[in-house]
Design a protein around this motif. Structure first.
Motif, PDB file in Angstrom:
ATOM      1  N   ARG A 112       0.461  -6.231   9.842  1.00 48.38           N
ATOM      2  CA  ARG A 112       0.008  -5.272  10.857  1.00 48.38           C
ATOM      3  C   ARG A 112      -0.624  -5.973  12.062  1.00 48.38           C
TER       4      ARG A 112
ATOM      5  N   TYR B 283      -9.875   7.128  15.783  1.00 48.39           N
ATOM      6  CA  TYR B 283      -9.389   6.531  14.534  1.00 48.39           C
ATOM      7  C   TYR B 283      -9.939   5.109  14.483  1.00 48.39           C
TER       8      TYR B 283
ATOM      9  N   GLN C 126     -11.545   1.706  12.389  1.00 48.90           N
ATOM     10  CA  GLN C 126     -11.643   0.884  11.174  1.00 48.90           C
ATOM     11  C   GLN C 126     -12.411  -0.386  11.535  1.00 48.90           C
TER      12      GLN C 126
ATOM     13  N   HIS D 274      -0.939   8.273  13.975  1.00 47.31           N
ATOM     14  CA  HIS D 274      -1.432   9.387  13.145  1.00 47.31           C
ATOM     15  C   HIS D 274      -2.144  10.416  14.025  1.00 47.31           C
TER      16      HIS D 274
ATOM     17  N   LYS E 218       5.510   5.750   8.568  1.00 43.96           N
ATOM     18  CA  LYS E 218       5.195   5.749   9.990  1.00 43.96           C
ATOM     19  C   LYS E 218       4.735   4.366  10.426  1.00 43.96           C
TER      20      LYS E 218
ATOM     21  N   TYR F 224      -1.149  12.767   6.897  1.00 43.88           N
ATOM     22  CA  TYR F 224      -2.407  13.484   7.148  1.00 43.88           C
ATOM     23  C   TYR F 224      -2.195  14.960   7.474  1.00 43.88           C
TER      24      TYR F 224
ATOM     25  N   ASP G  91      -0.169   1.865  14.574  1.00 41.35           N
ATOM     26  CA  ASP G  91      -0.632   1.968  13.184  1.00 41.35           C
ATOM     27  C   ASP G  91      -1.590   3.137  12.991  1.00 41.35           C
TER      28      ASP G  91
ATOM     29  N   PHE H  81       0.834  -1.197   0.000  1.00 43.26           N
ATOM     30  CA  PHE H  81       0.000   0.000   0.000  1.00 43.26           C
ATOM     31  C   PHE H  81       0.878   1.260   0.000  1.00 43.26           C
TER      32      PHE H  81
HETATM   33  C1  SOE Z   1      -4.118   0.570   8.310  1.00 36.51           C
HETATM   34  O1  SOE Z   1      -5.243  -0.055   7.794  1.00 36.51           O
HETATM   35  C2  SOE Z   1      -3.737   1.773   7.480  1.00 36.51           C
HETATM   36  O2  SOE Z   1      -3.420   1.335   6.192  1.00 36.51           O
HETATM   37  C3  SOE Z   1      -2.532   2.473   8.105  1.00 36.51           C
HETATM   38  O3  SOE Z   1      -1.385   1.659   8.100  1.00 36.51           O
HETATM   39  C4  SOE Z   1      -2.268   3.766   7.374  1.00 36.51           C
HETATM   40  O4  SOE Z   1      -1.209   4.463   7.961  1.00 36.51           O
HETATM   41  C5  SOE Z   1      -3.548   4.582   7.449  1.00 36.51           C
HETATM   42  O5  SOE Z   1      -3.354   5.839   6.934  1.00 36.51           O
HETATM   43  C6  SOE Z   1      -4.661   3.849   6.745  1.00 36.51           C
HETATM   44  O6  SOE Z   1      -4.844   2.649   7.413  1.00 36.51           O
END
Ligand code: SOE
Length: 390
Positions: free
Chosen positions: A180, A161, A163, A197, A104, A133, A193, A14
């Motif tokens: 991860r 943050y 997900q 940020h 990072k 960011y 992770d 990524f």
């Molecule tokens: C994790 O899913 C991740 O890909 C992080 O590693 C990135 O730093 C973040 O910006 C998006 O999510």
């Protein structure tokens, strides 16, 4: 006069894509002396490395980063590989006189981050960490709002943050992207992770975090390891919440998880001060919300029957970065934050600095907060961060 900057990119996941795209495009949108050249792509799998190199236009391929950092035809090493190799690569890159752009979090822990920072500073080489960011125009505008004194005395900083991609128990740990979830490769879970940020943004906007108290949870205790095929304990934090105290006297709450069903990259923050507030949500990234209570220029309160939150579409030429992109109203996206970050870095070097913020020293401060958060989750106590902002 254009100065070629020959990039050796390590990793093709990524971040390998996000960074490669930035090197390719930066000169199309920013006037800079340096011209990145995609000189070499390095990854262990030769076939995949070659395919990635062909797609992105890298001129050569290496399968051993040790060889890459020793090559005379490389000026900058980009560390887009997983966290557990950041330190060794960075130290070797410094030894070979290369500039470094590191993904990072900077390292697995503070001890590693300190060693890397010491080495890079002793060398005097330009260095940066991809906390992209900060280069979202709306977040950069929030920084401008704070710096203009529009928030007044800060009271609260609130970050999330969230997900949802690891909820299924059959998601393996280890391997591409899923490293991860492997503590030996990532160092930690959402703390390093995702919260890294949030912490970077928070300290940029609101100054040093002095102490924290945290709670972490690992919801799925065992997962099959993609490399060994064995079911192994999960060592990362799936979720983390912490309270923070800032040096300026304000209080912070931070929440992060990969188990918030429906939340994909829900990176938000709100800062409330005596004179105003700002709010941002990455899933609605073109907008900054601002509440003005008192205007610092006029000193007057802005209080009448139409007072309310303002939603600012951050796409005008006068907004951060936007004069490099399209006409007002046309938005930019995730990939542009990396291009903006790279442009700032190269401009910083041109201007005689060692790059720009966040550099290794600055990212070390974020690492200190991450380590204090994890230490507090273990001890159940408040932990000092030891953050020092220069
Ligand atoms: C994790 O899913 C991740 O890909 C992080 O590693 C990135 O730093 C973040 O910006 C998006 O999510």
């Amino acid at each position: 006069m254009a100065k070629p900057l020959r990039v050796g990119m390590i990793g093709y996941g990524f971040m390998g894509k996000a960074h490669s795209n930035a090197y390719r495009k930066v000169n199309h949108f920013y006037e800079l002396e340096y011209r990145p050249i995609l000189q070499a792509l390095c990854a262990r799998n030769a076939e995949k490395a070659k395919a990635f190199a062909d797609t992105w236009g890298y001129e050569s391929v290496e399968t051993d980063w040790k060889k890459l950092v020793e090559r005379d035809d490389i000026d900058l090493i980009d560390i887009g590989a997983p966290n557990h190799v950041h330190k060794d690569i960075a130290l070797a890159a410094v030894k070979n006189g290369k500039w470094i752009a590191c993904e990072k979090p900077l390292a697995m822990n503070v001890a590693e981050a300190e060693e890397m920072t010491r080495a890079v500073e002793a060398s005097g080489l330009p260095n940066m960490v991809w906390f992209n960011y900060r280069r979202v125009p709306a977040i950069a505008l929030a920084k401008q709002v704070v710096d203009e004194g529009r928030i007044g005395r800060p009271f609260h900083y609130r970050a999330t943050y969230l997900q949802d991609w690891t909820i299924a128990e059959d998601v393996p740990q280890g391997g591409a992207a899923l490293w991860r979830l492997d503590v030996n490769v990532a160092g930690s879970g959402v703390t390093g992770d995702l919260l890294a940020h949030s912490i970077d943004t928070a300290m940029w906007l609101n100054g040093p975090i002095t102490r924290v108290t945290a709670r972490t949870e690992t919801f799925v205790k065992e997962r099959t390891h993609a490399e060994t095929g064995k079911v192994q304990p999960v060592g990362i934090d799936d979720a983390c919440m912490f309270l923070a105290e800032f040096a300026n006297g304000s209080m912070g709450t931070f929440e992060s998880t990969r188990y918030a069903r429906g939340r994909k990259n829900y990176n938000t923050f709100e800062l409330n001060g005596a004179d105003g507030s700002v709010y941002f949500d990455l899933e609605d990234a073109q907008w900054l919300q601002f509440f003005e209570y008192k205007n610092p220029q006029s000193g007057k309160k802005v209080e009448d029957h139409l007072t309310g939150w303002r939603k600012i579409h951050v796409t005008n030429f006068e907004h951060p970065y936007m004069d490099h992109w399209w006409v007002p109203g046309c938005t930019i996206g995730y990939e542009h934050t990396f291009i903006n970050a790279l442009a700032d870095f190269l401009k910083g070097v041109e201007d005689g600095k060692k790059g720009t913020q966040p550099d290794f020293r600055n990212a070390l401060q974020t690492q200190k907060v991450c380590d204090a958060v994890l230490a507090s989750a273990r001890s159940g106590k408040w932990e000092q961060t030891g953050v020092k902002m220069s």
